[in-house]
Design an enzyme around this catalytic site. Structure first.
Site, PDB file in Angstrom:
ATOM      1  N   CYS A 113       2.619  -3.785   4.238  1.00 39.93           N
ATOM      2  CA  CYS A 113       1.762  -2.427   4.328  1.00 39.93           C
ATOM      3  C   CYS A 113       2.448  -2.002   5.574  1.00 39.93           C
ATOM      4  O   CYS A 113       3.813  -2.015   5.838  1.00 39.93           O
ATOM      5  CB  CYS A 113       0.487  -2.834   4.653  1.00 39.93           C
ATOM      6  SG  CYS A 113      -0.095  -3.939   5.979  1.00 39.93           S
TER       7      CYS A 113
ATOM      8  N   HIS B  42       7.939 -25.111   8.458  1.00 40.92           N
ATOM      9  CA  HIS B  42       7.325 -25.896   8.980  1.00 40.92           C
ATOM     10  C   HIS B  42       5.753 -25.433   8.554  1.00 40.92           C
ATOM     11  O   HIS B  42       5.055 -26.649   8.440  1.00 40.92           O
ATOM     12  CB  HIS B  42       7.280 -25.662  10.582  1.00 40.92           C
ATOM     13  CG  HIS B  42       8.396 -25.997  11.226  1.00 40.92           C
ATOM     14  ND1 HIS B  42       8.607 -26.231  12.601  1.00 40.92           N
ATOM     15  CD2 HIS B  42       9.595 -26.654  10.834  1.00 40.92           C
ATOM     16  CE1 HIS B  42       9.597 -26.874  13.024  1.00 40.92           C
ATOM     17  NE2 HIS B  42      10.250 -26.967  11.863  1.00 40.92           N
TER      18      HIS B  42
ATOM     19  N   ASP C 261       0.889  -1.259   0.097  1.00 44.09           N
ATOM     20  CA  ASP C 261       0.025   0.012  -0.051  1.00 44.09           C
ATOM     21  C   ASP C 261       0.975   1.315   0.065  1.00 44.09           C
ATOM     22  O   ASP C 261       2.261   1.259  -0.168  1.00 44.09           O
ATOM     23  CB  ASP C 261      -0.932   0.044   1.320  1.00 44.09           C
ATOM     24  CG  ASP C 261      -0.412   0.047   2.464  1.00 44.09           C
ATOM     25  OD1 ASP C 261       0.983   0.220   2.385  1.00 44.09           O
ATOM     26  OD2 ASP C 261      -1.188   0.091   3.581  1.00 44.09           O
TER      27      ASP C 261
ATOM     28  N   THR D 122       1.790  -2.202   9.000  1.00 44.47           N
ATOM     29  CA  THR D 122       1.995  -3.525   9.969  1.00 44.47           C
ATOM     30  C   THR D 122       2.511  -4.811   9.552  1.00 44.47           C
ATOM     31  O   THR D 122       3.047  -5.585   9.916  1.00 44.47           O
ATOM     32  CB  THR D 122       0.905  -3.483  11.182  1.00 44.47           C
ATOM     33  OG1 THR D 122      -0.037  -3.925  10.296  1.00 44.47           O
ATOM     34  CG2 THR D 122       0.663  -2.289  11.708  1.00 44.47           C
TER      35      THR D 122
ATOM     36  N   HIS E  51       5.069 -32.074   9.451  1.00 45.22           N
ATOM     37  CA  HIS E  51       4.472 -30.688   9.123  1.00 45.22           C
ATOM     38  C   HIS E  51       3.583 -30.720   7.822  1.00 45.22           C
ATOM     39  O   HIS E  51       2.791 -29.867   8.012  1.00 45.22           O
ATOM     40  CB  HIS E  51       6.007 -29.765   8.623  1.00 45.22           C
ATOM     41  CG  HIS E  51       6.868 -29.894   9.768  1.00 45.22           C
ATOM     42  ND1 HIS E  51       6.437 -29.102  11.017  1.00 45.22           N
ATOM     43  CD2 HIS E  51       8.175 -30.142   9.897  1.00 45.22           C
ATOM     44  CE1 HIS E  51       7.523 -29.278  12.014  1.00 45.22           C
ATOM     45  NE2 HIS E  51       8.447 -29.881  11.122  1.00 45.22           N
TER      46      HIS E  51
END
Ligand code: RB5
Length: 148
Positions: free
Chosen positions: A66, A99, A8, A68, A134
């Site tokens: 973005c 994993h 963004d 965060t 996994h």
């Protein structure tokens, strides 16, 4: 290897620097699905665009950025087949591949410095899924998605 990248307005410069870094370091083609403008841009658009490209196989892996890393990863994870991990340090980025078989990476331009972001990208791009137990757990995650 083709990497899709999206962002963004908070991460235009991060996207540019990381794209160049990936090309210079790995020689991987980086396909831009994000904004190149400082104008406010809704992160779900870029998250969905990169996630669709990964899901359709237009690119091999996706990176979204973005402020965060959270909003854009939430959007990406709504696309079927996507496992997008938000990481603020290299250890989680590496383990998300080994994993969780993450096929997208997210981080926050307002959270990590650009040099740490490069280390996160390095850890993620150089790690490989380990399969075995996994795989069973990843299958369980994808089974939840299939039930929706
Ligand atoms: C934009 O202000 C900000 O909300 C966005 O970049 C992101 O951090 C959302 O999760």
């Amino acid at each position: 290897m083709r990497i899709g990248i999206g962002n963004d307005h908070t991460a235009v410069e991060y996207k540019r620097v990381i794209s160049q870094y990936i090309w210079d370091t790995y020689g991987y083609e980086v396909v831009n699905y994000g904004t190149d403008s400082a104008e406010s841009f809704d992160y779900p658009i870029a998250g969905e665009a990169v996630a669709n490209a990964v899901a359709k196989g237009e690119v091999d892996l996706g990176i979204v950025i973005c402020g965060t890393g959270i909003g854009i990863s939430l959007a990406a994870n709504k696309v079927r087949g996507i496992r997008c991990a938000v990481c603020s340090e290299p250890y989680s980025a590496q383990l998300s591949r080994r994993h969780n078989d993450s096929n997208m990476l997210a981080f926050g331009a307002r959270v990590v410095g650009i040099e740490l972001a490069k280390m996160i990208v390095d850890a993620w791009l150089t790690a490989e899924f380990e399969g075995g137990r996994h795989q069973r757990r990843v299958d369980m995650i994808m089974a939840i998605e299939a039930k929706q």
